[in-house]
Scaffold this active site. Structure first.
Site, PDB file in Angstrom:
ATOM      1  N   TYR A   1       0.679  -1.689 -12.028  1.00 37.40           N
ATOM      2  CA  TYR A   1      -0.461  -1.516 -12.427  1.00 37.40           C
ATOM      3  C   TYR A   1      -0.545  -0.980 -13.824  1.00 37.40           C
ATOM      4  CZ  TYR A   1      -1.060  -2.671  -7.765  1.00 37.40           C
ATOM      5  OH  TYR A   1      -0.778  -3.313  -6.490  1.00 37.40           O
TER       6      TYR A   1
ATOM      7  N   TYR B   1      -9.271   4.932 -12.474  1.00 42.49           N
ATOM      8  CA  TYR B   1      -9.113   5.377 -10.998  1.00 42.49           C
ATOM      9  C   TYR B   1      -9.142   6.988 -11.034  1.00 42.49           C
ATOM     10  CZ  TYR B   1      -7.459   0.619 -10.344  1.00 42.49           C
ATOM     11  OH  TYR B   1      -7.193  -0.662 -10.437  1.00 42.49           O
TER      12      TYR B   1
ATOM     13  N   GLY C   1       0.775  -1.397  -0.024  1.00 46.62           N
ATOM     14  CA  GLY C   1      -0.045   0.101   0.001  1.00 46.62           C
ATOM     15  C   GLY C   1       0.864   1.297  -0.042  1.00 46.62           C
TER      16      GLY C   1
ATOM     17  N   GLY D   1       3.922  -3.400  -3.841  1.00 50.91           N
ATOM     18  CA  GLY D   1       3.989  -3.575  -5.137  1.00 50.91           C
ATOM     19  C   GLY D   1       4.349  -2.234  -5.884  1.00 50.91           C
TER      20      GLY D   1
ATOM     21  N   GLU E   1       4.048  -6.843   1.834  1.00 51.00           N
ATOM     22  CA  GLU E   1       3.696  -7.195   0.500  1.00 51.00           C
ATOM     23  C   GLU E   1       3.666  -5.690  -0.322  1.00 51.00           C
ATOM     24  OE1 GLU E   1      -0.332  -8.794   1.165  1.00 51.00           O
ATOM     25  OE2 GLU E   1       0.299 -10.149   2.403  1.00 51.00           O
TER      26      GLU E   1
ATOM     27  N   CYS F   1     -11.834   4.739 -28.667  1.00 52.84           N
ATOM     28  CA  CYS F   1     -13.372   5.336 -29.010  1.00 52.84           C
ATOM     29  C   CYS F   1     -13.936   5.299 -27.667  1.00 52.84           C
ATOM     30  CB  CYS F   1     -13.968   4.615 -29.942  1.00 52.84           C
ATOM     31  SG  CYS F   1     -13.269   4.968 -31.589  1.00 52.84           S
ATOM     32  N   GLU F   2     -13.511   6.228 -26.595  1.00 57.00           N
ATOM     33  CA  GLU F   2     -14.156   6.350 -25.410  1.00 57.00           C
ATOM     34  C   GLU F   2     -13.951   7.564 -24.818  1.00 57.00           C
ATOM     35  OE1 GLU F   2     -15.301   4.044 -22.210  1.00 57.00           O
ATOM     36  OE2 GLU F   2     -14.829   2.104 -23.329  1.00 57.00           O
TER      37      GLU F   2
ATOM     38  N   ARG G   1      -4.929   3.094 -15.848  1.00 58.83           N
ATOM     39  CA  ARG G   1      -5.267   3.895 -14.365  1.00 58.83           C
ATOM     40  C   ARG G   1      -5.893   5.271 -14.417  1.00 58.83           C
ATOM     41  NH1 ARG G   1      -1.986   5.267 -11.180  1.00 58.83           N
ATOM     42  NH2 ARG G   1      -3.282   4.159  -9.445  1.00 58.83           N
TER      43      ARG G   1
HETATM   44  N1  LLP Z   1      -1.232  -7.181  -0.797  1.00 58.65           N
HETATM   45  C1  LLP Z   1      -2.513  -7.212  -1.038  1.00 58.65           C
HETATM   46  C2  LLP Z   1      -3.177  -8.001  -0.341  1.00 58.65           C
HETATM   47  C3  LLP Z   1      -3.146  -6.472  -1.884  1.00 58.65           C
HETATM   48  O1  LLP Z   1      -4.391  -6.564  -2.318  1.00 58.65           O
HETATM   49  C4  LLP Z   1      -2.382  -5.607  -2.733  1.00 58.65           C
HETATM   50  C5  LLP Z   1      -3.008  -4.777  -3.677  1.00 58.65           C
HETATM   51  C6  LLP Z   1      -1.078  -5.573  -2.356  1.00 58.65           C
HETATM   52  C7  LLP Z   1      -0.376  -6.343  -1.578  1.00 58.65           C
HETATM   53  C8  LLP Z   1      -0.104  -4.672  -3.074  1.00 58.65           C
HETATM   54  O2  LLP Z   1      -0.274  -3.195  -2.832  1.00 58.65           O
HETATM   55  P1  LLP Z   1       0.589  -1.761  -3.211  1.00 58.65           P
HETATM   56  O3  LLP Z   1       1.935  -1.905  -2.655  1.00 58.65           O
HETATM   57  O4  LLP Z   1       0.858  -2.013  -4.796  1.00 58.65           O
HETATM   58  O5  LLP Z   1      -0.030  -0.665  -3.173  1.00 58.65           O
HETATM   59  N2  LLP Z   1      -4.631  -1.351  -9.561  1.00 58.65           N
HETATM   60  C9  LLP Z   1      -4.899  -0.527  -8.553  1.00 58.65           C
HETATM   61  C10 LLP Z   1      -4.002  -0.919  -7.502  1.00 58.65           C
HETATM   62  C11 LLP Z   1      -4.911  -2.227  -6.797  1.00 58.65           C
HETATM   63  C12 LLP Z   1      -4.177  -2.780  -5.702  1.00 58.65           C
HETATM   64  C13 LLP Z   1      -4.695  -4.117  -5.259  1.00 58.65           C
HETATM   65  N3  LLP Z   1      -4.131  -4.669  -4.099  1.00 58.65           N
HETATM   66  C14 LLP Z   1      -3.963   0.820  -9.421  1.00 58.65           C
HETATM   67  O6  LLP Z   1      -3.590   0.921 -10.251  1.00 58.65           O
HETATM   68  O7  LLP Z   1      -3.947   1.561  -8.395  1.00 58.65           O
END
Ligand code: LLP
Length: 404
Positions: free
Chosen positions: A367, A311, A233, A270, A268, A338-339, A307
């Site tokens: 993402y 969002y 997150g 990302g 975790e 076309c959107e 994105r």
């Molecule tokens: N752990 C769990 C259980 C998750 O559901 C997620 C992301 C992460 C870790 C990793 O989160 P991060 O560190 O990347 O924030 N597609 C959306 C983001 C969806 C995130 C889903 N879960 C975007 O482009 O902003």
């Protein structure tokens, strides 16, 4: 990634040359930035030496995953596909955690047979399935319980996961009930309490609230969890208005928390690992003047990067060649799809843009390509990684014939 003599470079490679050679749009990553991000993340939290599992959903390009694995991280997966991919890349099962609200019976069975480190359970029914499988295999399975703490992560509502109205995790009374029920189970060992309240979090407060919520459960249950999984997150700086996480402060709070509760920590992440490692290189097809605004129609669309459309995310867009001209009418950077929602950014004051100019959409490493599609029957962009002077193609070109 920076300008040299007004030209945009990715490491030592002039970005414009990449478009000349490979066409556009292209996702283009910096190896060095990726390695630095991994080092920085682990450094911030080194006082308590957490298990850091990269969230594979944010980017599952094989070359990217290999770099991440080779730099010591584990993997956080959310599907059979991601689990199989992580194993095929060589992530050790002892460094893989598996989350998700809808894991099917055969997926659970596969994960259990592979002896992965942790399955994060999101409902009592899922736990009952795991117990059934464990009984059959005569194995004791380590699991984590995912808590939904009802905390607002103060991020975009579409990427918030820790409020009662969100489908994720178990509330505190369910957690307490499950702890009692499975305390002496022969097949289930509850090793971890997990929580992930959302993505692109840029304030410390929500994390502080999470620690308080977990402390409450720990004191109510008197249960000793070996691990606390704080999810991912951590937000990145997409643009100037972004608030910034204070990692030093966050690290200190978590250190104190882990000492007090005698538990190890899992993360975790990302986006914070891959988000700012890539740009999407694109070319201006047309410039269209409509009264007092300019539409800059580029060859990247919402199928390549969804994105902004999904969002309302704001990714900065920069010219690959800087000049000193200034145009102060509103510019709308839009794609060819076309959107109406195929729109990337609205901005005032931009240098003069001509048809055929090249641009980079920033911070698309997380993402980005994973959410791309063949919408409007367009091939997906290829991906390149730059390492100093070296350019490596890391995904195959989809030919139009293939997708037709
Ligand atoms: N752990 C769990 C259980 C998750 O559901 C997620 C992301 C992460 C870790 C990793 O989160 P991060 O560190 O990347 O924030 N597609 C959306 C983001 C969806 C995130 C889903 N879960 C975007 O482009 O902003």
């Amino acid at each position: 990634m920076n300008y040299k003599n007004n030209n945009f470079y990715i490491e030592k490679v002039k970005a414009e040359n990449l478009i000349k050679k490979y066409g556009s749009p292209i996702y283009c990553y910096s190896n060095r930035r990726l390695v630095e991000n991994i080092k920085n993340f682990t450094n911030y939290f080194k006082s308590f030496d957490p298990l850091v599992c990269f969230s594979v959903k944010s980017n599952y390009n094989s070359s990217i995953l290999k770099i991440i694995k080779n730099n010591g991280l584990g993997a956080d997966v959310v599907s059979d596909g991601e689990l199989k991919k992580a194993l095929s890349i060589g992530f050790k099962p002892s460094k893989i955690v598996y989350s998700g609200v809808g894991k099917k019976f055969h997926e659970l069975k596969f994960a259990i047979k592979k002896n992965i480190f942790l399955i994060n359970v999101e409902s009592e029914s899922e736990l009952n399935n795991i117990e059934k499988i464990a009984k059959n295999l005569k194995k004791k399975i380590d699991i984590g319980l995912r808590l939904n703490p009802n905390i607002d992560a103060k991020t975009n509502s579409k990427i918030s996961t820790g409020r009662t109205q969100d489908k994720f995790g178990l509330n505190d009374s369910d957690i307490l009930k499950i702890l009692k029920k499975f305390l002496h189970s022969r097949y289930i060992h509850i090793k971890c309490l997990s929580v992930h309240i959302g993505s692109q979090i840029t304030q410390n407060k929500p994390y502080e609230k999470v620690l308080t919520a977990i402390n409450k459960i720990l004191s109510k249950s008197k249960y000793q969890f070996d691990y606390i999984d704080l999810g991912g997150g951590m937000g990145i700086n997409y643009n100037k208005d972004n608030k910034k996480l204070n990692y030093l402060k966050l690290s200190k709070s978590i250190y104190d928390f882990s000492k007090k509760n005698n538990c190890k920590i899992i993360f975790e992440p990302g986006r914070s690992i891959v988000g700012d490692t890539a740009v999407l290189l694109t070319k201006v097809i047309y410039v269209k003047n409509n009264q007092n605004k300019k539409f800059i129609i580029i060859d990247a669309g919402m199928n390549d990067l969804i994105r902004p459309a999904l969002y309302n995310a704001k990714h900065d867009i920069i010219p690959l060649k800087k000049n000193l001209s200034k145009n102060s009418i509103s510019h709308d950077f839009v794609g060819p799809i076309c959107e109406t929602s195929d729109r990337f950014l609205k901005t005032k004051k931009y240098q003069k843009i001509n048809e055929g100019d090249n641009l980079a959409i920033k911070d698309v490493g997380a993402y980005g390509i994973v959410l791309s599609s063949n919408y409007n029957l367009r091939p997906r962009p290829i991906e390149l990684i730059i390492d100093n002077l070296k350019v490596k193609k890391i995904s195959a070109k989809q030919s139009l014939n293939d997708i037709i």
